[in-house]
Scaffold this active site. Sequence first.
Site, PDB file in Angstrom:
ATOM      1  CG  HIS A 375      -2.106  -0.854   1.108  1.00  0.00           C
ATOM      2  ND1 HIS A 375      -3.284  -0.459   0.519  1.00  0.00           N
ATOM      3  CD2 HIS A 375      -2.296  -2.124   1.494  1.00  0.00           C
ATOM      4  CE1 HIS A 375      -4.148  -1.453   0.554  1.00  0.00           C
ATOM      5  NE2 HIS A 375      -3.577  -2.486   1.147  1.00  0.00           N
ATOM      6  CE  LYS A 568      -7.278  13.732   0.031  1.00  0.00           C
ATOM      7  NZ  LYS A 568      -7.191  12.712  -0.979  1.00  0.00           N
ATOM      8  NE  ARG A 569      -5.218   9.960  10.056  1.00  0.00           N
ATOM      9  CZ  ARG A 569      -4.986   9.068  11.017  1.00  0.00           C
ATOM     10  NH1 ARG A 569      -5.812   8.048  11.187  1.00  0.00           N
ATOM     11  NH2 ARG A 569      -3.955   9.195  11.823  1.00  0.00           N
ATOM     12  CE  LYS A 574      -3.566  10.604   2.983  1.00  0.00           C
ATOM     13  NZ  LYS A 574      -4.366   9.954   1.917  1.00  0.00           N
ATOM     14  CB  THR A 679     -10.469   4.770  -2.164  1.00  0.00           C
ATOM     15  OG1 THR A 679     -10.242   5.072  -0.789  1.00  0.00           O
ATOM     16  CG2 THR A 679      -9.675   3.541  -2.557  1.00  0.00           C
ATOM     17  CE  LYS A 683     -14.580   5.482  -0.766  1.00  0.00           C
ATOM     18  NZ  LYS A 683     -13.985   5.236   0.537  1.00  0.00           N
TER      19      LYS A 683
HETATM   20  N1  PLP Z   1     -11.033   8.223   5.800  1.00  0.00           N
HETATM   21  C1  PLP Z   1     -12.345   8.011   5.643  1.00  0.00           C
HETATM   22  C2  PLP Z   1     -13.266   8.140   6.807  1.00  0.00           C
HETATM   23  C3  PLP Z   1     -12.857   7.665   4.394  1.00  0.00           C
HETATM   24  O1  PLP Z   1     -14.170   7.424   4.249  1.00  0.00           O
HETATM   25  C4  PLP Z   1     -11.970   7.571   3.309  1.00  0.00           C
HETATM   26  C5  PLP Z   1     -12.583   7.259   2.055  1.00  0.00           C
HETATM   27  O2  PLP Z   1     -12.197   7.207   0.987  1.00  0.00           O
HETATM   28  C6  PLP Z   1     -10.590   7.788   3.508  1.00  0.00           C
HETATM   29  C7  PLP Z   1     -10.171   8.136   4.775  1.00  0.00           C
HETATM   30  C8  PLP Z   1      -9.553   7.698   2.402  1.00  0.00           C
HETATM   31  O3  PLP Z   1      -9.420   8.917   1.756  1.00  0.00           O
HETATM   32  P1  PLP Z   1      -8.256   9.201   0.676  1.00  0.00           P
HETATM   33  O4  PLP Z   1      -8.429   8.197  -0.410  1.00  0.00           O
HETATM   34  O5  PLP Z   1      -8.572  10.585   0.210  1.00  0.00           O
HETATM   35  O6  PLP Z   1      -6.966   9.120   1.392  1.00  0.00           O
END
Ligand code: PLP
Length: 842
Positions: A375, A568-569, A574, A679, A683
């Site tokens: 990952h 996101k985190r 990021k 991901t 969405k």
């Molecule tokens: N955190 C939560 C609560 C999520 O629903 C998601 C969904 O994609 C993520 C993190 C991952 O986000 P990213 O793909 O933007 O890192």
Amino acid sequence: AVESSIPEHMREAWRKYSPSGFTTKDQFETEIVRHIETTLARSLFNCDELAAYSGTALAFRDRLIMDWNKTQQRQTFADQKRIYYLSLEFLMGRALDNAMLNVGLKNVAKEGLADLGFRIEDVINQEHDAALGNGGLGRLAACFLDSMASLNYPAWGYGLRYRYGIFKQEIENGYQVEIPDYWLDFNPWEFARHDVTVDVQFYGWVNKYTDDEGKQIVSWQDGEIVTAVAYDVPVPGYGTPTVNNLRLWSSKASSGEFDFSKFNSGEYESAVADQQRAETISAVLYPNDNLERGKELRLKQQYFWCAASLFDIVRRFKKTNRKWSEFPDQVAIQLNDTHPTLAVVELQRILVDKEGLEWQTAWDIVTKTFSYTNHTVLPEALEKWSVPLIQNLLPRHLQIIYEINLSFLQTVERRFPKDRELLGRVSLIEESQPKTVRMAYLAIVGSHKVNGVAELHSDLIKTTIFKDFVRIYGPDKFINVTNGITPRRWLHQANPRLSELIASKLGSYEFLKDLTLLNKLEPFVDDKEFKKEWAEIKYANKVRLAQHILKTTGVSVNPKALFDVQVKRIHEYKRQQLNVFGVIHRYLAIKSLSSEERKKLAPRVTIFGGKAAPGYWMAKTIIHLINKVGEVINNDPDVGDLLKVIFLEDYNVSKAEIIIPASDISEHISTAGTEASGTSNMKFVLNGGLIIGTLDGANIEITREIGEQNVFLFGNLSEDVEDLRHNHFYGDYQVDPELQKVFDLIKSGKFGDEGSFGALIGAITEHGDYYLVSDDFNSYTKTQDLIDETFKNQDEWVTKCITSVARMGFFTSDRCINEYADTIWNIEPLDVAEEKQVRART
Ligand code: PLP
């Protein structure tokens, strides 16, 4: 038949009284009232929304568990190969809404609840998120479970039942504060299986001897025993009778271990302390995303979970009375990242030490069974465990790791006899101080396939961190499976009106099972009425988010403004810092304009959300800056509706379900080459939002699918990153002049004590700008300007959104799971046609 089953001649009565589950509104009401009045011991005089939620959840749980039972029976009788998905994280979110939609009875529940005096939305909102994960990796595991069940694969998830999930985030004076997330007060979605337990051993020593018959015996002795108790969570598929199982292990002191001598001699506290120490193993999820810290308790968690899961899988296999050589024909195990890599070692230990197989015979079985998903390429996220730590906690496993390494290195040496450096580079043991075990290498050596999670990422692992292994094993072992998302939760559940509109055009909800059908939407881009409805739905979703923002932050935002979202985190890679610097740049631009000129601007609301790991100081500084910038801008009367900056507290799955459908633009702006896939990008697009992004992770494939004209791309390419970084130290490096103005404003104290933000600026101006914030700044802000221009033409904007949604079929997690099943697991779905017919008749 199993010994404990009911004799054949008595099964008639059993079948007669076996519950069939509700299908009508009246039956649902009977069930819910019965649960509220008996299971919960409440009545109509004290039934609040929480009790209504509990009753509804229990009614649906009953239904799921009957299907769960049948699914497990069907899978046992079918006797096919199963897939076991090992993940230390499952970010499930809420279960009720998903269960109602997947079994197709949400409308029944809605009407039933209305009869009883409740609004279904309020009832759904009572549920506590199951937040057993940090971010993308854990949510991916949850989407995969949904797809595996929906596609009728015989699949089990294995994880840990943390008592505390990811912490709850509050913002106080602009700073993140962490609150423990105790989520198990009332959790109707799990079944404690007190009869399914596994004793797991730690510490002790290894005794090797030859027995009377001259056989080598290895015995791991005198360890500490902790008991794993299974908790089962039903995972319903969409529109199918399949309900799979997620088995989560909880730790408790082994009953044999409770020290009665201590207890009897009055050392009650010490006896209880042992008990608590055992329970600590599954107490809490480590809150780091893409960062490993090498703590002993984490290693204990990993082994505890791997050992319990492997014991369970082997127990199930043994019931079939097959030969060991058939194990890989019955069992596939997927390692979600390196966290479960000890499972490789554990299976080898079981086969050699317990079952008496020859080393090489056992190892062939092991490598045919496992496969590994990588990952990340970020060095700080790659797991390495200290050899002395493993030696102490798992002495036998360390021996096995050394043996695996020896035999692997011998093979490498035979193939590349003159390359001594290669041996050092690929050794499972890093000759550091102390020595460490490289878990990713162990996972590669122990697996038959290794996959990355987006094309660019899968190419990168082959050319960088795993380059030597591609030479050794050849390129076929390393493949790509681009991530995906479940359209059930991320479209149908999160955005019911959009799902309904799409269904009205396509003629059915079949697209939720075959997302490529969305391409039939494309002809409707010229349908004025359709576009109008589309825009109305987006607007309604924005109104809903605006209400949430007002309620949680007290800031009123205009739903007509462009909603720009980055959730996101929080992580330097990021680049939320790039976004907030861009916001300050925009603020400066607004301030420099006359009031006439300002009228031409497109109003914007920039929304952030996300948690920082509690020990990640730089990420916490970014959160602080966002909040301080928000305070200044949101209260500047000069700016008004032109710009608002919001930080939404405690981003989690259920918040994502409100936020994502309401976005116009979302930001996926990692430094090229750092985000494995992402991901949430998928969405957002699936919900009719456009994205601004770098050429990183799955952004690249999203662009290929939906067309370059529908994506706002910017920034440097991954192949140029290394040279740019080098140039920061050795070249003629200057910070982008517009970014410098942003820094000057921060340094002036405009957003509070400038000292707080010194390190954030220093990372760019003094310490080599590792994440290329300055290099990408100009391209980023120019692209934001283009977004403003494009948004002004709403008709064109909606066309882009509809076209994009129509082309998103590829990103369903159903496609991923079918790819894993075909190319890695070699498993088939179970035929449920007959079961569906039976159901249709009843
Ligand atoms: N955190 C939560 C609560 C999520 O629903 C998601 C969904 O994609 C993520 C993190 C991952 O986000 P990213 O793909 O933007 O890192």
